[in-house]
Scaffold this motif. Structure first.
Motif, PDB file in Angstrom:
ATOM      1  N   GLU A   1       5.719   0.439   3.706  1.00 54.37           N
ATOM      2  CA  GLU A   1       5.390   1.436   4.734  1.00 54.37           C
ATOM      3  C   GLU A   1       3.916   1.793   4.715  1.00 54.37           C
ATOM      4  O   GLU A   1       3.288   1.931   5.769  1.00 54.37           O
ATOM      5  N   LEU A   2       3.359   1.933   3.528  1.00 54.13           N
ATOM      6  CA  LEU A   2       1.935   2.275   3.435  1.00 54.13           C
ATOM      7  C   LEU A   2       1.045   1.120   3.871  1.00 54.13           C
ATOM      8  O   LEU A   2      -0.018   1.332   4.452  1.00 54.13           O
ATOM      9  N   ILE A   3       1.484  -0.095   3.622  1.00 51.57           N
ATOM     10  CA  ILE A   3       0.719  -1.262   4.084  1.00 51.57           C
ATOM     11  C   ILE A   3       0.751  -1.325   5.613  1.00 51.57           C
ATOM     12  O   ILE A   3      -0.260  -1.605   6.255  1.00 51.57           O
ATOM     13  N   ASP A   4       1.901  -1.023   6.206  1.00 47.41           N
ATOM     14  CA  ASP A   4       2.042  -1.027   7.667  1.00 47.41           C
ATOM     15  C   ASP A   4       1.158   0.026   8.324  1.00 47.41           C
ATOM     16  O   ASP A   4       0.642  -0.178   9.415  1.00 47.41           O
TER      17      ASP A   4
ATOM     18  N   SER B   1      -5.053   6.279   3.897  1.00 46.48           N
ATOM     19  CA  SER B   1      -3.840   5.853   3.205  1.00 46.48           C
ATOM     20  C   SER B   1      -4.093   4.789   2.142  1.00 46.48           C
ATOM     21  O   SER B   1      -3.201   4.467   1.370  1.00 46.48           O
ATOM     22  N   ASP B   2      -5.328   4.256   2.093  1.00 43.77           N
ATOM     23  CA  ASP B   2      -5.625   3.219   1.103  1.00 43.77           C
ATOM     24  C   ASP B   2      -5.389   3.721  -0.323  1.00 43.77           C
ATOM     25  O   ASP B   2      -4.885   2.984  -1.168  1.00 43.77           O
ATOM     26  N   LYS B   3      -5.750   4.969  -0.583  1.00 44.12           N
ATOM     27  CA  LYS B   3      -5.543   5.547  -1.911  1.00 44.12           C
ATOM     28  C   LYS B   3      -4.048   5.639  -2.219  1.00 44.12           C
ATOM     29  O   LYS B   3      -3.610   5.317  -3.317  1.00 44.12           O
ATOM     30  N   PHE B   4      -3.263   6.030  -1.240  1.00 41.99           N
ATOM     31  CA  PHE B   4      -1.811   6.120  -1.428  1.00 41.99           C
ATOM     32  C   PHE B   4      -1.192   4.727  -1.588  1.00 41.99           C
ATOM     33  O   PHE B   4      -0.252   4.543  -2.349  1.00 41.99           O
ATOM     34  N   GLN B   5      -1.753   3.775  -0.855  1.00 38.15           N
ATOM     35  CA  GLN B   5      -1.258   2.399  -0.944  1.00 38.15           C
ATOM     36  C   GLN B   5      -1.448   1.872  -2.366  1.00 38.15           C
ATOM     37  O   GLN B   5      -0.537   1.259  -2.931  1.00 38.15           O
ATOM     38  N   LEU B   6      -2.599   2.116  -2.953  1.00 41.07           N
ATOM     39  CA  LEU B   6      -2.847   1.687  -4.333  1.00 41.07           C
ATOM     40  C   LEU B   6      -1.890   2.383  -5.297  1.00 41.07           C
ATOM     41  O   LEU B   6      -1.396   1.775  -6.247  1.00 41.07           O
TER      42      LEU B   6
END
Length: 150
Positions: A111-114, A120-125
């Motif tokens: 979901e975070l990649i989408d 959101s990059d920080k959350f994606q990591l």
């Protein structure tokens, strides 16, 4: 209060796995054979699978490992050659057979990649880190190599 001596803590739910893969107890016993016996001469009867599922007989640790390896191999075979969209459907389902936390980590990461943005990059990591943490835990617990899948 529950008696701690009567707790039956298991790393994975073998009945749930069998049902999710739509196998009979006999089919499951036959499927596990290759993960337990090199010669293929012995097999696990469906009645033994039933005894484990009904908690009539305790489940040996090597059976949990065999189930987990069977799940991973089935996962790999299911996902090979599939589009990314299909893999995004398949991956959480198979991950959930090993651990609900693993399933949720894979869903969150996707979901975070989408919804990728600079915020959101920080959350994606962070999501990737959570998924890898759960993945490493399962690999150690069940003697798996999940890198062949993800």
């Amino acid at each position: 209060m529950r008696d701690i001596n009567k707790l039956n803590i298991t790393p994975i739910d073998i009945r749930y796995i069998r049902h999710a893969l739509r196998l009979s107890q006999k089919q499951m016993g036959l499927s596990l054979t290759e993960y337990l016996y090199k010669t293929g001469e012995k097999f696990i009867p469906g009645s033994r699978i039933n005894e484990w599922e009904m908690q009539v007989r305790s489940i040996p640790d090597h059976i949990f490992i065999a189930y987990a390896r069977f799940v991973v191999d089935t996962w790999v075979k299911t996902r090979i050659g599939k589009s990314k969209d299909i893999q995004r459907i398949v991956d959480p389902k198979f991950a959930g057979l090993l651990s609900p936390a693993f399933e949720e980590a894979i869903i969150l990461e996707a979901e975070l990649i989408d919804n990728s943005s600079s915020e959101s990059d920080k959350f994606q990591l962070g999501a990737i880190k959570v998924r890898k943490t759960v993945q490493k835990y399962l690999e150690k617990l069940l003697f798996l190599d999940l890198n062949q899948v993800l």
